[in-house]
Scaffold this motif. Structure first.
Motif, PDB file in Angstrom:
ATOM      1  N   ARG A 192       0.836  -1.210   0.000  1.00  0.00           N
ATOM      2  CA  ARG A 192       0.000   0.000   0.000  1.00  0.00           C
ATOM      3  C   ARG A 192       0.866   1.253   0.000  1.00  0.00           C
ATOM      4  NH1 ARG A 192      -5.286   0.554   1.905  1.00  0.00           N
ATOM      5  NH2 ARG A 192      -4.643   2.427   2.978  1.00  0.00           N
ATOM      6  N   GLN A 193       1.878   1.247   0.869  1.00  0.00           N
ATOM      7  CA  GLN A 193       2.761   2.413   0.992  1.00  0.00           C
ATOM      8  C   GLN A 193       3.521   2.671  -0.310  1.00  0.00           C
ATOM      9  OE1 GLN A 193       2.607   4.375   3.827  1.00  0.00           O
ATOM     10  NE2 GLN A 193       3.606   5.763   2.398  1.00  0.00           N
ATOM     11  N   THR A 207      -4.518   2.836  -3.545  1.00  0.00           N
ATOM     12  CA  THR A 207      -4.110   2.073  -2.356  1.00  0.00           C
ATOM     13  C   THR A 207      -5.188   1.082  -1.929  1.00  0.00           C
ATOM     14  OG1 THR A 207      -4.765   3.897  -0.901  1.00  0.00           O
ATOM     15  CG2 THR A 207      -2.437   3.760  -1.477  1.00  0.00           C
ATOM     16  N   ARG A 261       1.076   4.154  -2.822  1.00  0.00           N
ATOM     17  CA  ARG A 261       0.750   5.547  -2.499  1.00  0.00           C
ATOM     18  C   ARG A 261       1.922   6.455  -2.888  1.00  0.00           C
ATOM     19  NH1 ARG A 261      -3.151   7.945   0.225  1.00  0.00           N
ATOM     20  NH2 ARG A 261      -3.842   6.107   1.364  1.00  0.00           N
ATOM     21  N   ASN A 262       3.144   6.033  -2.573  1.00  0.00           N
ATOM     22  CA  ASN A 262       4.327   6.840  -2.899  1.00  0.00           C
ATOM     23  C   ASN A 262       4.482   7.030  -4.401  1.00  0.00           C
ATOM     24  OD1 ASN A 262       4.907   7.057  -0.179  1.00  0.00           O
ATOM     25  ND2 ASN A 262       6.491   5.481  -0.195  1.00  0.00           N
TER      26      ASN A 262
END
Length: 133
Positions: free
Chosen positions: A19-20, A40, A23-24
């Motif tokens: 997810r991170q 995400t 998102r990034n």
């Protein structure tokens, strides 16, 4: 041009890492907060499916640039049991885990392009793309 970043999905913490990463990458590409949330959420669903149904797999993020259009592709790969009836799992409300059944149909709605390829006993390959507006 595709630049791929991958996260191996082996446990629940890997879902968070995927997810991170998504998102990034979405933020770097210039997606707004609403599309970042859509991306995400789609990653969460796909990574959770790998964890729950295949036990392990990979979730990759491609940065896309096609004909001057920028985008992001999520690729969810596993060598799990596969999906015997793709039409069935794409029905709203269908669930084998007792969840809401919003999983794959939800991912399809959140993203611009969606493709699923699965062979029983061989695994599943899901690709979902979001284009920058």
């Amino acid at each position: 041009m595709e630049i791929q970043s991958c996260v191996s999905i082996l446990n629940e913490w890997d879902i968070v890492a995927a997810r991170q990463l998504g998102r990034n990458v979405a933020k770097e590409l210039g997606f707004g907060t609403v599309d970042q949330a859509r991306i995400t959420t789609a990653i969460s669903e796909l990574a959770r499916n790998i964890y729950l149904y295949a036990g392990e797999g990979q979730l990759c993020i491609d940065r896309l640039n096609e004909n001057g259009k920028a985008g992001l592709r999520i690729i969810a790969l596993d060598k799990g049991p596969g999906i015997p009836d793709i039409r069935k799992v794409m029905e709203d409300g269908f669930s084998t885990s007792g969840g809401l059944g919003a999983g794959l149909p939800g991912v399809r709605r959140l993203m611009d392009d969606f493709n699923i390829d699965s062979n029983p006993g061989e695994g599943t390959d899901i690709r979902a793309t979001k284009w920058l507006r």
